[in-house]
Scaffold this active site. Structure first.
Site, PDB file in Angstrom:
ATOM      1  N   GLY A 102       0.813  -1.213   0.000  1.00 28.02           N
ATOM      2  CA  GLY A 102       0.000   0.000   0.000  1.00 28.02           C
ATOM      3  C   GLY A 102       0.846   1.262   0.000  1.00 28.02           C
ATOM      4  N   GLU A 105       1.632   1.805  -3.521  1.00 30.55           N
ATOM      5  CA  GLU A 105       0.369   2.160  -4.185  1.00 30.55           C
ATOM      6  C   GLU A 105      -0.003   3.614  -3.898  1.00 30.55           C
ATOM      7  OE1 GLU A 105      -1.595  -1.377  -2.465  1.00 30.55           O
ATOM      8  OE2 GLU A 105      -2.375  -1.704  -4.473  1.00 30.55           O
ATOM      9  N   GLU A 125       2.436  -8.202  -1.605  1.00 33.94           N
ATOM     10  CA  GLU A 125       1.178  -8.746  -1.083  1.00 33.94           C
ATOM     11  C   GLU A 125       1.037 -10.248  -1.341  1.00 33.94           C
ATOM     12  OE1 GLU A 125       1.585  -5.959  -2.641  1.00 33.94           O
ATOM     13  OE2 GLU A 125       0.271  -4.389  -1.876  1.00 33.94           O
TER      14      GLU A 125
HETATM   15  N1  T1G Z   1       2.229  -4.017   9.107  1.00 36.15           N
HETATM   16  C1  T1G Z   1       2.429  -4.089  10.459  1.00 36.15           C
HETATM   17  N2  T1G Z   1       3.630  -4.327  11.019  1.00 36.15           N
HETATM   18  C2  T1G Z   1       4.672  -4.513  10.187  1.00 36.15           C
HETATM   19  C3  T1G Z   1       4.542  -4.460   8.779  1.00 36.15           C
HETATM   20  C4  T1G Z   1       3.240  -4.192   8.255  1.00 36.15           C
HETATM   21  N3  T1G Z   1       3.028  -4.092   6.944  1.00 36.15           N
HETATM   22  N4  T1G Z   1       5.767  -4.690   8.236  1.00 36.15           N
HETATM   23  C5  T1G Z   1       6.614  -4.871   9.258  1.00 36.15           C
HETATM   24  N5  T1G Z   1       5.972  -4.767  10.422  1.00 36.15           N
HETATM   25  C6  T1G Z   1       6.582  -4.874  11.765  1.00 36.15           C
HETATM   26  C7  T1G Z   1       7.133  -6.256  12.018  1.00 36.15           C
HETATM   27  O1  T1G Z   1       6.111  -7.117  12.492  1.00 36.15           O
HETATM   28  C8  T1G Z   1       8.180  -5.936  13.065  1.00 36.15           C
HETATM   29  O2  T1G Z   1       7.457  -5.712  14.270  1.00 36.15           O
HETATM   30  C9  T1G Z   1       8.730  -4.578  12.629  1.00 36.15           C
HETATM   31  O3  T1G Z   1       7.710  -4.002  11.783  1.00 36.15           O
HETATM   32  C10 T1G Z   1      10.019  -4.688  11.851  1.00 36.15           C
HETATM   33  O4  T1G Z   1       9.766  -5.626  10.793  1.00 36.15           O
HETATM   34  C11 T1G Z   1      -3.562  -2.697   0.352  1.00 36.15           C
HETATM   35  C12 T1G Z   1      -3.064  -4.939   1.649  1.00 36.15           C
HETATM   36  C13 T1G Z   1       9.281  -3.699   5.866  1.00 36.15           C
HETATM   37  C14 T1G Z   1      10.983  -5.125   4.693  1.00 36.15           C
HETATM   38  O5  T1G Z   1       4.135  -7.156   3.093  1.00 36.15           O
HETATM   39  O6  T1G Z   1       8.589  -7.043   4.435  1.00 36.15           O
HETATM   40  O7  T1G Z   1      -0.058  -3.337   1.700  1.00 36.15           O
HETATM   41  O8  T1G Z   1       8.569  -7.467  15.646  1.00 36.15           O
HETATM   42  O9  T1G Z   1      11.440  -7.319  11.595  1.00 36.15           O
HETATM   43  O10 T1G Z   1      13.613  -7.090   8.612  1.00 36.15           O
HETATM   44  O11 T1G Z   1      -2.193  -3.600  -1.286  1.00 36.15           O
HETATM   45  O12 T1G Z   1       8.958  -5.904   7.697  1.00 36.15           O
HETATM   46  O13 T1G Z   1       9.382  -5.086  15.723  1.00 36.15           O
HETATM   47  O14 T1G Z   1       7.142  -5.698  16.733  1.00 36.15           O
HETATM   48  O15 T1G Z   1      10.438  -7.421   9.245  1.00 36.15           O
HETATM   49  O16 T1G Z   1      13.852  -4.526   8.615  1.00 36.15           O
HETATM   50  C15 T1G Z   1       2.395  -5.222   2.255  1.00 36.15           C
HETATM   51  C16 T1G Z   1       5.932  -6.567   5.166  1.00 36.15           C
HETATM   52  C17 T1G Z   1       1.316  -5.316   3.292  1.00 36.15           C
HETATM   53  C18 T1G Z   1       5.722  -5.628   3.984  1.00 36.15           C
HETATM   54  C19 T1G Z   1      11.238  -4.506   7.105  1.00 36.15           C
HETATM   55  N6  T1G Z   1       3.654  -4.980   2.899  1.00 36.15           N
HETATM   56  N7  T1G Z   1       7.100  -6.162   5.910  1.00 36.15           N
HETATM   57  O17 T1G Z   1      12.010  -5.675   7.349  1.00 36.15           O
HETATM   58  O18 T1G Z   1      12.071  -5.575   9.893  1.00 36.15           O
HETATM   59  S1  T1G Z   1      -0.228  -5.754   2.528  1.00 36.15           S
HETATM   60  C20 T1G Z   1       4.434  -6.007   3.300  1.00 36.15           C
HETATM   61  C21 T1G Z   1       8.351  -6.481   5.488  1.00 36.15           C
HETATM   62  C22 T1G Z   1      -0.693  -4.369   1.656  1.00 36.15           C
HETATM   63  C23 T1G Z   1      -2.191  -3.255   0.073  1.00 36.15           C
HETATM   64  C24 T1G Z   1      -1.907  -4.505   0.815  1.00 36.15           C
HETATM   65  C25 T1G Z   1       9.471  -6.110   6.418  1.00 36.15           C
HETATM   66  C26 T1G Z   1      10.232  -4.849   5.986  1.00 36.15           C
HETATM   67  P1  T1G Z   1       8.193  -6.006  15.686  1.00 36.15           P
HETATM   68  P2  T1G Z   1      10.937  -6.611  10.376  1.00 36.15           P
HETATM   69  P3  T1G Z   1      12.981  -5.729   8.609  1.00 36.15           P
END
Ligand code: T1G
Length: 697
Positions: A102, A105, A125
């Protein structure tokens, strides 16, 4: 409470700033804040253009995954993005860190995008069982064309800033790491040069120039080969295809419909569970987050075999010098040659350079002399699964290693306390169980002994992260967690074949379920002699381990891939398992000896018996405290054995199926196949009685 999104003016630029650590996820608060800040910017007549920038480590990393499964609170992300896209003033998005999902996006809803050179963008995603649900499948192809959009959206892989520039996803890439000044400079340029509004939705040249409907069917065909069981990648293709078939608004509608289908799928639930569980395992209950860790600057490895060599590579890969010790020069030379070959193969695939091969080889110093371990901070022993040999090695290490050095064993089943008692420093002894091939598999089972010190536990968990492994801290018991459950599944698989199933039928059921390999193909890979030796050890120790048809294979030197035949036959140079009539005959003979009349066994029975015996053992593992949480077991099976992440892991799946249904089936198996082997775990019975799930623990 600090505002998560603020509006301020800097000269004639209206700056919208997001500050919502850790990754500026698009929570309800952030979405509302963005709309409010946008309205202020629109109303600010001195703001000629607007700049969207984030504080902290990264631009918005996506929707807030923690909100999934809960009722969506308005404003929705598509509404926020549409408001940005309909802005009366040009909006620049300044990207640093990772603009994902997002987040990207939203940036595509702005008029222009500038990124710093270290930034990455992506639509991951699909890795959560979803698809970009806020216009990404409709806007990205309007900038990058079909092929690149399909690649990015169906793989979820990130793209670096320069590649994003090449595909028109960003408009400029600047050096520098102060994203605000980079963003302001670019926005000033937009104002001074009078750049007009440029809505991505209105760009159509990429929708016709290279549009060729075959690209969508080609992608479907390749997905069918690569990941036939997955649901959302195919929906991703449908959504991108809609951008080429429908007007923008209708395309958004189609995307929304497909997104909701993915959101409601069990695969999304499994993958989101796996995402958080992978992060949760590094937070060990009872081990304070601020527990100090010991400095690990130099590592010693005992044993240059397959495991020792692979383990050594993990450290060299991240620049940590390794001393690799063997008993004999020829074994040492062989071990180093295998390491070099592995690196050269990786270089051939373009994943590392020839220079990096040399850099890493230099970091691995061979030695025959224990005295060279005098200055190492951590030693990992990776020799034969023989307690006597291991105890001798640990006694020797205790002599030569400096105080405070951590002494770890890569043992996959043996008692860590028995190994620790061979030293005067049991508090420094721990298990670090790598999975073969150790330089590839992500799982690291860190095994705490009775006396292992807290800072040693914290240190090996930190080492896991540093060498890019997923570390799980487990208790000291036979087979720890993963192998203990695997051995149960293996015994059930052998019993199923005794009763009438074929090895290939059992394996097919497991691969159809989503495992990368079947039980018997895995046995052939690991070596039939490995299991045979463990069973012999247990018989020597007085355990009642019935002779199985697998033992007969071992006694005929059918040891698996290493001898070209095992449960299956292998053509020279191929790892493809081929059913062997000789084995069928051997099994038939075994059944006759055991007075077994073979019966047809259904696939459903095979699947339930293989899965439920694991789940039952997982419940025992939780009862005994060998695993702290059910999610630890899920992570171990996903990262150590290829349990399909879209099913969330064995314990998550059990919760999804319903523990009451599983208990009822186990009781039925107990009637049919034997009381002890199918004795329901008391924790399972307790949870069912209380109407609870494993995840409630
Ligand atoms: N939402 C909530 N918390 C998140 C998060 C997210 N999207 N991404 C990371 N965290 C938290 C994670 O749980 C951890 O928490 C901390 O941030 C550090 O993460 C409409 C529906 C960004 C590359 O799939 O790939 O958008 O353990 O340990 O190794 O189309 O996090 O510290 O409490 O992974 O440096 C799409 C998922 C969502 C990205 C960073 N986005 N995140 O990596 O740290 S769906 C994703 C990652 C969406 C739209 C759709 C990675 C990172 P805590 P981390 P990192």
């Amino acid at each position: 409470m600090t505002e998560v999104v603020t509006y301020s003016r800097d000269g004639n630029i209206g700056v919208l700033t997001v500050r919502y650590p850790p990754v500026n996820a698009l929570s309800h608060e952030v979405r509302s804040g963005l709309l409010e800040a946008l309205e202020k910017g629109q109303a600010d007549e001195n703001a000629k253009a607007l700049l969207l920038v984030c504080e902290g480590r990264t631009f918005i990393a996506g929707a807030d995954i923690r909100e999934f499964g809960k009722p969506m609170q308005p404003p929705s992300l598509p509404d926020v993005i549409n408001a940005f896209e309909n802005s009366s003033k040009p909006i620049v998005a300044a990207i640093h860190g990772t603009a994902l999902g997002g987040g990207l996006e939203l940036a595509l809803g702005c008029d222009y995008r500038v990124a710093v050179s270290s930034a990455k963008v992506g639509l991951p995603e699909v890795k959560l069982g979803l698809l970009p649900g806020a216009g990404g499948t409709q806007r990205l192809p309007r900038l990058s064309g079909a092929q690149k959009a399909l690649e990015m959206i169906t793989s979820g892989e990130f793209v670096g800033a320069s590649e994003a520039l090449r595909f028109g996803i960003v408009d400029a890439v600047e050096e520098g790491n102060d994203i605000l000044s980079v963003g302001k400079a670019y926005t000033e340029k937009a104002i001074s040069e009078g750049w007009h509004l440029r809505r991505v939705r209105d760009l159509t040249d990429k929708l016709t120039a290279e549009h060729d409907s075959t690209v969508f069917d080609e992608f479907r065909a390749s997905l069918q080969k690569k990941a036939p069981n997955l649901f959302s990648p195919f929906k991703c293709v449908d959504a991108v295809e809609a951008a080429f078939q429908l007007p923008f608004e209708a395309g958004l509608e189609k995307e929304r419909e497909l997104f909701m289908a993915c959101m409601q799928s069990s695969q999304r639930a499994g993958l989101v569970h796996a995402f958080f569980a992978e992060r949760e395992v590094s937070k060990v209950p009872g081990l304070a987050a601020e527990t100090p860790v010991r400095e690990i600057n130099r590592v010693g490895i005992v044993g240059a075999g397959t495991m020792g060599g692979g383990i050594a590579m993990n450290f060299a890969n991240v620049g940590i010098p390794v001393r690799l010790l063997e008993a004999r020069q020829d074994a040492l030379d062989r071990g180093l040659a295998v390491i070099r070959k592995n690196y050269e193969n990786t270089a051939k695939k373009g994943r590392i350079t020839a220079a990096q091969v040399e850099e890493r080889m230099v970091l691995i110093e061979p030695t025959l002399n224990y005295d060279d371990f005098g200055d190492v901070d951590l030693v990992i022993e990776a020799v034969f699964e023989d307690m006597g040999i291991k105890r001798d090695i640990f006694a020797r290490l205790d002599e030569v290693c400096k105080p405070g050095a951590i002494l770890a064993s890569n043992t996959s089943t043996l008692d860590i306390d028995a190994i620790a008692s061979a030293t005067r420093r049991p508090q420094d002894v721990v298990g670090m169980h790598f999975f073969s091939p150790a330089n590839v598999m992500k799982l690291l089972e860190n095994v705490r002994g009775e006396k292992t010190a807290d800072d040693v536990k914290a240190t090996v968990m930190a080492v896991a992260k540093r060498i890019n492994k997923v570390g799980v801290l487990v208790g000291n018991g036979y087979g720890f967690v993963g192998n203990r459950m695997l051995h149960k599944r293996g015994a059930e698989a052998v019993a199923l074949v005794n009763e009438g199933a074929s090895p290939q039928q059992v394996d097919q059921v497991l691969t159809d379920f989503g495992f990368p390999m079947g039980q018997f193909a895995m046995s052939d890979l690991a070596g039939i002699d490995v299991g045979y030796r463990i069973r012999q050890e247990r018989r020597k120790a007085g355990e009642d381990v019935p002779v199985s048809w697998l033992d007969k294979l071992a006694e005929q030197n059918r040891l698996g891939q290493k001898t070209g035949m095992g449960v299956y036959r292998y053509e020279a140079g191929s790892r493809a398992p081929i059913p062997d009539p000789q084995v069928d005959a051997l099994i038939a003979e075994y059944r006759a000896e055991q007075d077994i009349t073979p019966r047809a066994v259904s696939d459903q029975e095979i699947l339930e018996r293989c899965l439920y015996v694991m789940i039952n053992e997982g419940a025992r593992i939780l009862e005994e405290g060998i695993a702290a949480r059910s999610l630890d077991i899920d992570v171990i099976w996903i990262y150590g054995y290829g349990f399909p992440a879209y099913r969330g892991g064995p314990m998550f799946l059990a919760d999804e199926i319903g523990l009451d249904a599983i208990l009822a089936t186990i009781k039925d198996f107990q009637q049919r196949f034997g009381a002890s082997r199918w004795q329901p775990a008391s924790l399972l019975e307790k949870l069912v009685a209380e109407g609870k799930r494993f995840s409630d623990l």
